[in-house]
Design an enzyme around this catalytic site. Structure first.
Site, PDB file in Angstrom:
ATOM      1  N   GLU A 108       0.843  -1.198   0.000  1.00  0.00           N
ATOM      2  CA  GLU A 108       0.000   0.000   0.000  1.00  0.00           C
ATOM      3  C   GLU A 108       0.879   1.250   0.000  1.00  0.00           C
ATOM      4  OE1 GLU A 108      -3.463   2.002   2.873  1.00  0.00           O
ATOM      5  OE2 GLU A 108      -2.939  -0.114   3.085  1.00  0.00           O
ATOM      6  N   ASP A 110       0.267   5.424   0.459  1.00  0.00           N
ATOM      7  CA  ASP A 110      -0.796   6.322   0.931  1.00  0.00           C
ATOM      8  C   ASP A 110      -0.437   7.792   0.849  1.00  0.00           C
ATOM      9  OD1 ASP A 110      -2.324   4.123   1.785  1.00  0.00           O
ATOM     10  OD2 ASP A 110      -1.428   4.140   3.774  1.00  0.00           O
ATOM     11  N   GLU A 112      -2.595  10.701   2.772  1.00  0.00           N
ATOM     12  CA  GLU A 112      -3.728  10.910   3.680  1.00  0.00           C
ATOM     13  C   GLU A 112      -3.703  12.357   4.161  1.00  0.00           C
ATOM     14  OE1 GLU A 112      -4.547   6.684   5.844  1.00  0.00           O
ATOM     15  OE2 GLU A 112      -2.613   7.634   6.309  1.00  0.00           O
TER      16      GLU A 112
END
Length: 290
Positions: A108, A110, A112
């Site tokens: 993953e 990310d 954010e």
């Protein structure tokens, strides 16, 4: 005859490139439409299509948030999205743009965006999961207000490095140190974006809760073309091919200008780096040393 030849030459040199360019522009505009490459995955009634599908707005209230994802998975690429995050009092609200694989021990990558009380800056958190192992958070304060206009957020992912960019400025680099025993993302990943309730952790360690009187919160997304190696398998050796421009040697490391920009971000905008957190990691993780 000489005059006719000259006219033909002028047409080929001057006009044909513009015809080719126009075709490219039309093709690009078609790709920008959301439905061609993406689909809504949750919160259907909290998703609005704008500008003939060239912009998507996610909303969140106390009943639901929303999210969307790419129809395909990808084994490498240079991924981007133009994003404008919720304004006003957005503490506890998380806008996310990321790549993620399916199954156990997932990979993953990310972005954010962690909202804050009105008048306080957003934090942009990046994270890298590889073979199910995460906890590699870094946070920065941006040099602009991400709530007022769209900005570009990009992820370069090839066999040599992962680079997170904001408006073409590198803010994070994660090198492939698998030869040293450090895990590196290699599984095919889907692109996802969402607007969701993160009040249990996102702002002040979860102390700042969402002020629902400011709902609905709205995040807008643009730029739905995808530069990636489509992959139907979990691990696709074709996606490391040099035939893809993002795998070219020019993208194995930052160029000198990019390196200077990256050093400036680290010196002036980073507010948290797991590599420097000795309370969590008395001994720095191996990837932080190399």
């Amino acid at each position: 005859m000489l005059l006719m030849s000259s006219l033909i030459f002028i047409f080929l040199v001057v006009l044909v490139p513009h015809v080719v360019l126009a075709r490219g522009i039309r093709r690009s505009e078609e790709i920008l439409v959301f439905d061609q490459n993406y689909k809504v995955t949750w919160g259907d009634n909290h998703v609005m299509s704008l500008n003939q599908g060239k912009e998507i707005q996610l909303t969140m209230d106390n009943s639901s948030g929303a999210g969307f994802a790419s129809k395909m998975t990808y084994g490498s690429g240079f991924f981007h999205m133009r994003i404008k995050v919720p304004g006003t009092d957005s503490g506890g609200v998380v806008t996310a743009y990321y790549l993620i694989s399916q199954g156990n021990r997932h990979d993953e990558l990310d972005f954010e965006f962690l909202g804050n009380k009105e008048g306080k800056p957003y934090s942009l958190q990046t994270n890298v999961f590889a073979d199910g192992e995460g906890n590699r958070e870094q946070r920065i304060h941006l040099w602009f207000d991400p709530t007022t206009n769209f900005h570009d957020y990009k992820i370069l992912w090839n066999p040599h490095q992962i680079v997170f960019y904001v408006d073409n400025i590198p803010i994070r680099v994660y090198k492939n140190n698998s030869n040293l025993g450090v895990s590196y993302p290699s599984k095919a990943m889907q692109i996802q974006a969402s607007l969701w309730n993160g009040e249990n952790w996102a702002t002040d360690g979860g102390q700042t809760k969402i002020n629902w009187s400011y709902a609905p919160f709205k995040a807008n997304f643009q730029g739905f073309d995808i530069s990636g190696c489509q992959s139907q398998s979990l691990i696709d050796p074709n996606c490391v091919s040099y035939n893809y421009w993002w795998n070219d040697k020019n993208y194995w490391c930052l160029d000198p200008a990019g390196q200077r920009q990256y050093e400036n971000v680290k010196q002036n905008y980073v507010i948290y780096d797991y590599c420097s957190d000795r309370q969590r990691y008395p001994i720095a993780p191996l990837e932080c040393i190399h």
